[in-house]
Structures are given as structure tokens and as C-alpha cells.
Design a protein around this motif. Structure first.
Motif, PDB file in Angstrom:
ATOM      1  N   MET A  11       0.850  -1.186   0.000  1.00 30.89           N
ATOM      2  CA  MET A  11       0.000   0.000   0.000  1.00 30.89           C
ATOM      3  C   MET A  11       0.886   1.236   0.000  1.00 30.89           C
ATOM      4  N   ILE A  12       0.729   2.076  -1.006  1.00 34.31           N
ATOM      5  CA  ILE A  12       1.572   3.261  -1.170  1.00 34.31           C
ATOM      6  C   ILE A  12       0.785   4.511  -0.799  1.00 34.31           C
ATOM      7  N   LYS A  13       1.244   5.183   0.241  1.00 33.84           N
ATOM      8  CA  LYS A  13       0.619   6.440   0.639  1.00 33.84           C
ATOM      9  C   LYS A  13       1.141   7.580  -0.243  1.00 33.84           C
ATOM     10  N   ARG A  14       0.243   8.443  -0.618  1.00 31.75           N
ATOM     11  CA  ARG A  14       0.613   9.585  -1.471  1.00 31.75           C
ATOM     12  C   ARG A  14       1.504  10.552  -0.714  1.00 31.75           C
ATOM     13  N   GLY A  15       2.568  10.997  -1.360  1.00 31.06           N
ATOM     14  CA  GLY A  15       3.456  11.979  -0.765  1.00 31.06           C
ATOM     15  C   GLY A  15       2.750  13.288  -0.496  1.00 31.06           C
ATOM     16  N   MET A  16       3.264  14.040   0.456  1.00 30.56           N
ATOM     17  CA  MET A  16       2.586  15.263   0.892  1.00 30.56           C
ATOM     18  C   MET A  16       2.439  16.315  -0.208  1.00 30.56           C
ATOM     19  N   SER A  17       3.312  16.273  -1.209  1.00 32.96           N
ATOM     20  CA  SER A  17       3.221  17.236  -2.314  1.00 32.96           C
ATOM     21  C   SER A  17       3.247  16.531  -3.669  1.00 32.96           C
ATOM     22  N   ALA A  18       2.868  15.269  -3.686  1.00 33.45           N
ATOM     23  CA  ALA A  18       2.977  14.467  -4.913  1.00 33.45           C
ATOM     24  C   ALA A  18       1.796  14.687  -5.846  1.00 33.45           C
ATOM     25  N   THR A  19       2.077  14.727  -7.134  1.00 35.87           N
ATOM     26  CA  THR A  19       1.021  14.784  -8.146  1.00 35.87           C
ATOM     27  C   THR A  19       0.449  13.378  -8.334  1.00 35.87           C
ATOM     28  N   TYR A  20      -0.679  13.305  -9.025  1.00 39.28           N
ATOM     29  CA  TYR A  20      -1.271  11.999  -9.311  1.00 39.28           C
ATOM     30  C   TYR A  20      -0.306  11.142 -10.128  1.00 39.28           C
ATOM     31  N   GLU A  21       0.359  11.743 -11.101  1.00 46.11           N
ATOM     32  CA  GLU A  21       1.268  10.974 -11.953  1.00 46.11           C
ATOM     33  C   GLU A  21       2.464  10.468 -11.159  1.00 46.11           C
ATOM     34  N   GLU A  22       3.002  11.292 -10.284  1.00 48.14           N
ATOM     35  CA  GLU A  22       4.133  10.845  -9.455  1.00 48.14           C
ATOM     36  C   GLU A  22       3.718   9.678  -8.558  1.00 48.14           C
TER      37      GLU A  22
END
Length: 337
Positions: free
Chosen positions: A204-215
Motif C-alpha cells: 500500500m503506497i501512501k501519497r506523498g505530501m506534495s505528490a502529483t497523481y502521476e508521481e
């Protein structure tokens, strides 16, 4: 590039096409849908003649894919991915509720919470053994001892374990963990992503605090490129200019990810708002928007929690919320058919 095959393609012609593509150094991912079979071609496809492939009797259509993420792309895999975890699953129309303490503090604590959340409808136990903290003076978790306490709770309740992996050196300790969580701070730790891609446990990968959808999707691509297709995405709030809440929960990530990828998406309303009174409305909103599940922090004594007490629910509050969420999920499913 994706190759859409006609229904019931000739097996000999299909084997010949696959062998020809592999001779050209192309990796092929096959997706079996209800109506069509899709071949996802990964590699340098620039030299392939689209017209030549399209002219084959077994081929219905050929398209070039512009997005850099291939394995995670819904164009490659039109059907939703369902990730099996023990006797439960994530995706496929179910609502998965992962609940437990932000940080494991003792065996007694985590076993008691595990029993409580299971009775309320949770199907997975979340708990931190290794904790990434902004301050070096904050509680960093119990490490291997915390994993042992989680294992004891699993043996007592049967709930699969979800916990965070912070470093490659910790991976051998995760034998009894069912879902490996990659935290927001490690979303672009590419060596770590490659390592969990080479093993079989769901990630399970949590989205980075400033990450875009593509990243975010490219991080999933790193895991899937290693051979592990059991990937789950988790939106836990992004950093914005607002300081009243811990983060800003991006609920539109749910329909956006549903359009871009076949991977299931989990929402973490606890870390998003950082306040326990925000968990209930944000969890309900996530279910209404179509999330495949939720990750909610539960603690038996939030005021004395060693980590993130202000965002944790007491077991009774979690029970009330879980019942609402399960009813809401059934209602939304009936509305959407």
C-alpha cells in the motif's frame, strides 16, 4: 502500446504474435476482460509497426499509450484489480476498513484494540511498529518488538496486519505482515519500491505530501515493474497553505484514480485532518465518493497515546462510525446499481 484482441483469438496466431514481440525485447502483460483480451506492451515500442499488428486477424485495435505509467494504467488493465489479503480483499465492491493504533505501545494495548475494531466491522488491523517522525525526539515506535505484538493480535483475532516499512534492512522482519505500507515520506524511495516489488506481499503506497497523481502512479509502477501487481493506493492528505488542519484531504483523488488506474484506493481521514472530529465526516465523504476502503486510527486512551492521539478515535466512537460507513456503503452501491 496496447493491443486489443478479438473475442476467442486463435491460440496459434496469438502465440506467434507474443513470440514475435518478445523477440523484439517487449515485455507483455495480459489482461483478461469480460469481452476482450488486452496485451499491454512495455518496452521500446517505437519501432513496432502499428499497421502490421492491426492487420492481424486476431487483433481488433492497437493504441499507443502516452502516459509513462504502463502497468498501473487502466488502459492496460480495464478491469478493477482486487487485492486478496488472507480471507478478505481490497477492491471488487467491498468496503475494507483498516483500523488500529497509530503506534503499537504494548501487547495488551494492541490486542484489546484489535478485538474491539474487529467486533465493529474492521477487516484489517493497522498499527505502527516503525514510526517516521518529524522530530528525532518523538517516539519512534517499538520496532521488532512492535511487530511481535501485532503478530500476537493477529493470532488472537485473525485480522491481517498492515504496517509501515521504513528501510530495506527491516524487510526480513516483515514475514508475518500481510500488507506492507510505504509511507508518504518514502513514496519516492525508489530502492525501497524496487525491493517490495520483488516480493509477493501486497503493498500500500501512501501519497506523498506534495505528490502529483502521476508521481503517485509512477511509484506504483516501480513496484509493479518488479513483478508485484498487488498494489493499493492510499490518499492521506496533501500539504497546502491551510494550517488549521494537519493536511488537506483530496477527495477528488478517488474519481481521478478510478479513471486513471485499475488499482484500489484507500482513504486515511485520520492523518489527513489530524483531528478526531474530522474523521467521521471525511470517512463518510470518502465512502460516498467511491473509495475502496478506509484506514482509521483507534486508541483506547487517546489522551495518553504516544503518537497522534488527537486524531485517534476511541473504540466506542469507531464502532458508531463503522456502522454508519457500512450502511452508507450499501446505500451507495444500491444507488449506483
Amino acid at each position: 502500446m496496447i493491443v486489443v484482441l478479438k473475442q476467442n483469438p486463435n491460440r496459434e496466431q496469438l502465440d506467434s504474435l507474443i513470440a514475435w514481440l518478445q523477440d523484439k525485447g517487449i515485455t507483455i502483460h495480459t489482461s483478461l476482460g469480460a469481452a476482450h483480451t488486452i496485451l499491454g506492451l512495455v518496452g521500446d515500442t517505437s519501432a513496432l509497426d502499428i499497421d502490421l499488428i492491426a492487420a492481424l486477424d486476431i487483433v481488433e485495435d492497437v493504441k499507443r499509450v502516452q502516459e509513462p505509467y504502463k502497468n498501473a494504467n487502466r488502459k492496460f488493465h480495464p478491469e478493477d484489480t482486487v487485492v486478496k489479503v488472507g480471507s478478505t480483499q481490497i477492491g471488487g465492491g467491498t468496503l475494507t476498513i483498516m483500523a488500529g493504533p497509530c503506534s503499537v505501545e504494548s501487547e495488551e494495548q494492541v490486542v484489546a484494540i484489535a478485538k474491539a475494531v474487529k467486533a465493529s466491522g474492521a477487516t484489517m488491523l493497522r498499527g505502527g511498529a516503525f514510526k517516521p517522525r518529524t522530530s528525532p525526539y518523538s517516539f519512534q515506535g517499538l520496532g521488532a518488538t512492535g511487530l511481535a505484538y501485532l503478530k500476537a493480535a493477529k493470532e488472537e483475532t485473525g485480522l491481517p496486519i498492515v504496517t509501515e516499512l521504513m528501510d530495506l534492512s527491516q524487510l526480513p522482519l516483515f514475514k508475518d505482515v500481510d500488507v506492507i505500507q510505504i509511507g508518504a515520506r518514502n513514496m519516492q524511495n525508489f530502492d525501497l519500491l524496487k525491493a517490495v516489488g520483488r516480493q509477493e506481499k501486497p503493498v500500500m503506497i501512501k501519497r506523498g505530501m506534495s505528490a502529483t497523481y502521476e508521481e503517485w502512479l509512477m511509484s506504483a509502477e516501480y513496484v509493479m515493474a518488479g513483478g508485484n501487481e498487488n498494489v493499493i493506493l492510499c490518499e492521506r492528505g496533501i500539504r497546502t497553505f491551510e494550517h488549521l488542519t494537519r493536511n488537506t484531504l483530496d477527495l477528488q483523488a478517488i474519481p481521478v484514480m478510478k479513471r486513471l488506474t485499475h488499482l484500489p484506493i484507500i482513504i486515511d481521514p485520520s492523518h489527513a485532518g489530524g483531528k478526531n472530529w474530522l474523521v467521521d465526516p471525511m470517512a463518510q465523504a470518502a465512502v460516498a465518493a467511491g473509495a475502496d476502503g478506509l484506514q482509521i486510527e483507534v486508541h483506547n486512551d487517546p489522551a495518553r497515546a504516544l503518537c497522534d492521539g488527537p486524531q485517534s478515535l476511541r473504540p466506542d466512537a469507531f464502532d458508531a462510525l463503522a456502522q454508519k460507513l457500512l450502511k452508507l456503503h450499501e446505500c451507495i452501491r444500491s444507488i449506483n446499481g
